[in-house]
Structure formats: structure tokens, C-alpha cells
Design a protein around this motif. Structure first.
Motif, PDB file in Angstrom:
ATOM      1  N   ALA A  95       8.580  -3.639  -8.617  1.00  0.00           N
ATOM      2  CA  ALA A  95       9.586  -3.961  -7.607  1.00  0.00           C
ATOM      3  C   ALA A  95       8.991  -3.910  -6.205  1.00  0.00           C
ATOM      4  N   CYS A  96       8.227  -2.861  -5.918  1.00  0.00           N
ATOM      5  CA  CYS A  96       7.644  -2.713  -4.581  1.00  0.00           C
ATOM      6  C   CYS A  96       6.461  -3.656  -4.368  1.00  0.00           C
ATOM      7  N   TYR A  97       5.781  -4.007  -5.461  1.00  0.00           N
ATOM      8  CA  TYR A  97       4.682  -4.976  -5.367  1.00  0.00           C
ATOM      9  C   TYR A  97       5.177  -6.293  -4.778  1.00  0.00           C
ATOM     10  N   GLY A 168       8.807   3.890  -4.232  1.00  0.00           N
ATOM     11  CA  GLY A 168       7.450   3.360  -4.356  1.00  0.00           C
ATOM     12  C   GLY A 168       6.977   2.544  -3.167  1.00  0.00           C
ATOM     13  N   LEU A 169       7.677   2.604  -2.042  1.00  0.00           N
ATOM     14  CA  LEU A 169       7.322   1.772  -0.886  1.00  0.00           C
ATOM     15  C   LEU A 169       5.939   2.091  -0.322  1.00  0.00           C
ATOM     16  N   SER A 170       5.403   3.260  -0.649  1.00  0.00           N
ATOM     17  CA  SER A 170       4.088   3.637  -0.118  1.00  0.00           C
ATOM     18  C   SER A 170       2.968   2.733  -0.624  1.00  0.00           C
ATOM     19  N   ILE A 171       3.203   1.983  -1.705  1.00  0.00           N
ATOM     20  CA  ILE A 171       2.144   1.103  -2.224  1.00  0.00           C
ATOM     21  C   ILE A 171       2.071  -0.206  -1.456  1.00  0.00           C
ATOM     22  N   VAL A 172       3.093  -0.516  -0.647  1.00  0.00           N
ATOM     23  CA  VAL A 172       3.141  -1.834   0.002  1.00  0.00           C
ATOM     24  C   VAL A 172       2.009  -2.027   1.021  1.00  0.00           C
ATOM     25  N   PRO A 173       1.749  -1.080   1.963  1.00  0.00           N
ATOM     26  CA  PRO A 173       0.657  -1.310   2.929  1.00  0.00           C
ATOM     27  C   PRO A 173      -0.711  -1.551   2.289  1.00  0.00           C
ATOM     28  N   TYR A 225       0.888   5.882 -10.096  1.00  0.00           N
ATOM     29  CA  TYR A 225       0.874   4.420  -9.954  1.00  0.00           C
ATOM     30  C   TYR A 225       0.374   3.971  -8.583  1.00  0.00           C
ATOM     31  N   GLU A 226       0.393   4.843  -7.569  1.00  0.00           N
ATOM     32  CA  GLU A 226      -0.196   4.494  -6.280  1.00  0.00           C
ATOM     33  C   GLU A 226      -1.688   4.204  -6.438  1.00  0.00           C
ATOM     34  N   GLY A 227      -2.323   4.848  -7.413  1.00  0.00           N
ATOM     35  CA  GLY A 227      -3.743   4.600  -7.658  1.00  0.00           C
ATOM     36  C   GLY A 227      -4.033   3.159  -8.014  1.00  0.00           C
ATOM     37  N   ALA A 228      -3.069   2.479  -8.681  1.00  0.00           N
ATOM     38  CA  ALA A 228      -3.267   1.072  -9.037  1.00  0.00           C
ATOM     39  C   ALA A 228      -3.347   0.208  -7.782  1.00  0.00           C
TER      40      ALA A 228
END
Length: 315
Positions: A95-97, A168-173, A225-228
């Protein structure tokens, strides 16, 4: 009512395949008038030349699929959780991706337009200078997209309808920056296509796939999942560095590394100011986003005045 009459609930995912089939059929129908004009004849010499050039690009495409899609499988099966929990994490990640899609759309649109243009200019005396200028402006627009989306993530998050996914918004930047570097790599890849070194391009892509796998194996157990997302960023940065070094060896292009690095550095600094200063002040929504808007406009103003001087120099 018309939809309900033909809708089959048990089909569900099958409708995704049907929509793809309809889209492909429409594209084929639009191209059919041009296809009918083609006179078919077999040229064995050209066939051998094309095969020699093109078969490594199959590896490039396969490795690209690994870089783009394998992280989902790692999240699903490699995280040390029950499969139901992993599927929940995967849903958040997917979703955040999607919020990085603005950078992805820009990168893909640029790629489709740039490659034919690059090949058409390859025999020009100023071809390398044109490639360098193209890269410069790609980075400028890409950094603007990054700053705009990253600073206004609290607005863009409403594109995800369910607030449960916002965690999960932290993965966006990192994904935005990763897709920017992927676009830079697309720019760089012109060197091995123009010099018929597509096997070298396949090697770079294979290295990127290995980095994706190793980085996911290392980072997922540590940060989830942030690691991905960070693995994707590490992969594309590595591919850019390798491709740039080989480019300067086999087909030197005078890319303006200093100017592009400054723009990227400013973009990252503005993001850091927003993340660690503005967001920590606990200001109300309108004041904080007014400050964010001033930052974005200030960055746009800096780019405008800087590029106006650059355009005069080019003239």
C-alpha cells in the motif's frame, strides 16, 4: 445494476487478468493499421546481429524483475512471523509502495521518450553533451518530485483509504530516492547500448539482483519490511555507481556530477529539516504545511535562478 448482472464474485483476481487482456487487445487494435503495412522478409545477417545484441537484454529484464518484485516474496516468507502476520506486513508494504508511483511514472515516461531520442542523436557531434544535459534535468525534476512527495506525505497518505496502512509511510522516502536512482541508471544505460556492450549491461543487472537478494537477507530480520525498501535503494545506487564507472571507461559522457550531487544533497537536507525539525515542533496542520510549501517554493526558486544562469552559459 448492469455490472452486478455480469459480475462473478468468485472470479475476483481473474478480473485483473481480463483487464490486462482487454488493454493489450486495445493496443494491438490501435497498432494493427501500421502492422498491416509491414512487408515481411527474413534477413539472416540482421537476425544474427539483432540476436547478439538483444539476448543479454533478456537477462537485464529478468534481473530487473528480481529487483522490483522479489522483496515481496522475502517479506511473505522470510520474516520470522506466522504467515498471516507476514501477509499483513506485505499489505502495508504494498500500500505504501504505491505512494512512490509519482517518481515511478516520471521515470518510466522519461525512459520511453528518452531511449528513441538518445539513439536518434547518437551520430550527432554534440550527442554526449545532449546526454549530459538530459541527465541533469532528469535529476532536477526527480529531486523536485522527491521533495514534494516526502514533505507532503501527510497529504498523499490519504490516497491510501485505510489508515491502518499508514504505519508503513516510513518506506516512502527511500523508495522515492531508489526510483530516482533507477531513472539515473536508465540514463546511464545508453552507453552499453550504443557501444554494443549489452553483455556488460547484463552483468550490471545481475550484480544488482545479487545485491537485492543479499541486502534483503541481511536487513529484513533486523528492521522488518522497511529493510526491503532500503535494499531496493542500495541495489539501485550500486548499479548507478558501477554503470557510471564503466561508462567513463568505454563511452565517456561529461555528466555534471557536481551540480547533480548538489541538487540531490539539497533535497535530502530539506527532507531532514522537515523530518527532524518541522515535524517535531507539533505545529498545527496548516502552519506546518505552509512552512513545507515555503520550503518547496524556495527549492524551486533556487533551481530556477541557478538553471537560468546555466542556460545562459550553454547559449
Amino acid at each position: 445494476p448492469a455490472i452486478k448482472k455480469y459480475f462473478e464474485p468468485e472470479m475476483m483476481i481473474g478480473y485483473v487478468f481480463i483487464s490486462n487482456l482487454l488493454a493489450s487487445a486495445l493496443v494491438f487494435a490501435l497498432l494493427l493499421p501500421d502492422l498491416l503495412k509491414i512487408q515481411l522478409r527474413f534477413d539472416s545477417t540482421l537476425w544474427k546481429k539483432m540476436t547478439h545484441y538483444a539476448w543479454p537484454l533478456i537477462i537485464v529484464g529478468f534481473a530487473g524483475s528480481i529487483n522490483e518484485l522479489l522483496d515481496r516474496q522475502f517479506i511473505k516468507y522470510y520474516l520470522n512471523n506466522p504467515i498471516e502476520v507476514n501477509m499483513e506486513k506485505l499489505g502495508i508494504y504494498n500500500a505504501c509502495y504505491k505512494l512512490s508511483i509519482l517518481m515511478t511514472m516520471f521515470t518510466q515516461a522519461f525512459r520511453y521518450a528518452a531511449e528513441p531520442f538518445f539513439f536518434s542523436r547518437s551520430e550527432s557531434s554534440d550527442a554526449k553533451q545532449v546526454y549530459a544535459i538530459s541527465m541533469r534535468y532528469f535529476v532536477i525534476v526527480g529531486t523536485l518530485i522527491f521533495v514534494g512527495v516526502a514533505l507532503f506525505i501527510n497529504v498523499f497518505k490519504y490516497l491510501i483509504s485505510d489508515p491502518a496502512y499508514w504505519v508503513g509511510l516510513s518506506i516512502v522516502p527511500p523508495l522515492l530516492i531508489a526510483n530516482l536512482f533507477l531513472g539515473i541508471y536508465y540514463n546511464l544505460s545508453i552507453w552499453y547500448k550504443l557501444t554494443d556492450r549489452t553483455r556488460t549491461g547484463a552483468g550490471i543487472a545481475a550484480v544488482g539482483a545479487v545485491i537485492t537478494i543479499v541486502a534483503n537477507l541481511i536487513l529484513l530480520p533486523i528492521i522488518g519490511y522497511e529493510g526491503a525498501a532500503w535494499a531496493t535503494l542500495i541495489c539501485y545506487i550500486s548499479m548507478v555507481v558501477i554503470s557510471y564507472l564503466l561508462c567513463q571507461k568505454y563511452y565517456p559522457i561529461p555528466y555534471e556530477i557536481r551540480s547533480m550531487s548538489i541538487y540531490l544533497g539539497i533535497a535530502l537536507a530539506l527532507f531532514a529539516i522537515d523530518a527532524f525539525l518541522i515535524n517535531s515542533l507539533a505545529l498545527n496542520f496548516w502552519i506546518s504545511h505552509a512552512l513545507k510549501a515555503m520550503i518547496v517554493l524556495g527549492f524551486m526558486g533556487y533551481i530556477f535562478f541557478n538553471e537560468r544562469n546555466y542556460a545562459r552559459q550553454l547559449s
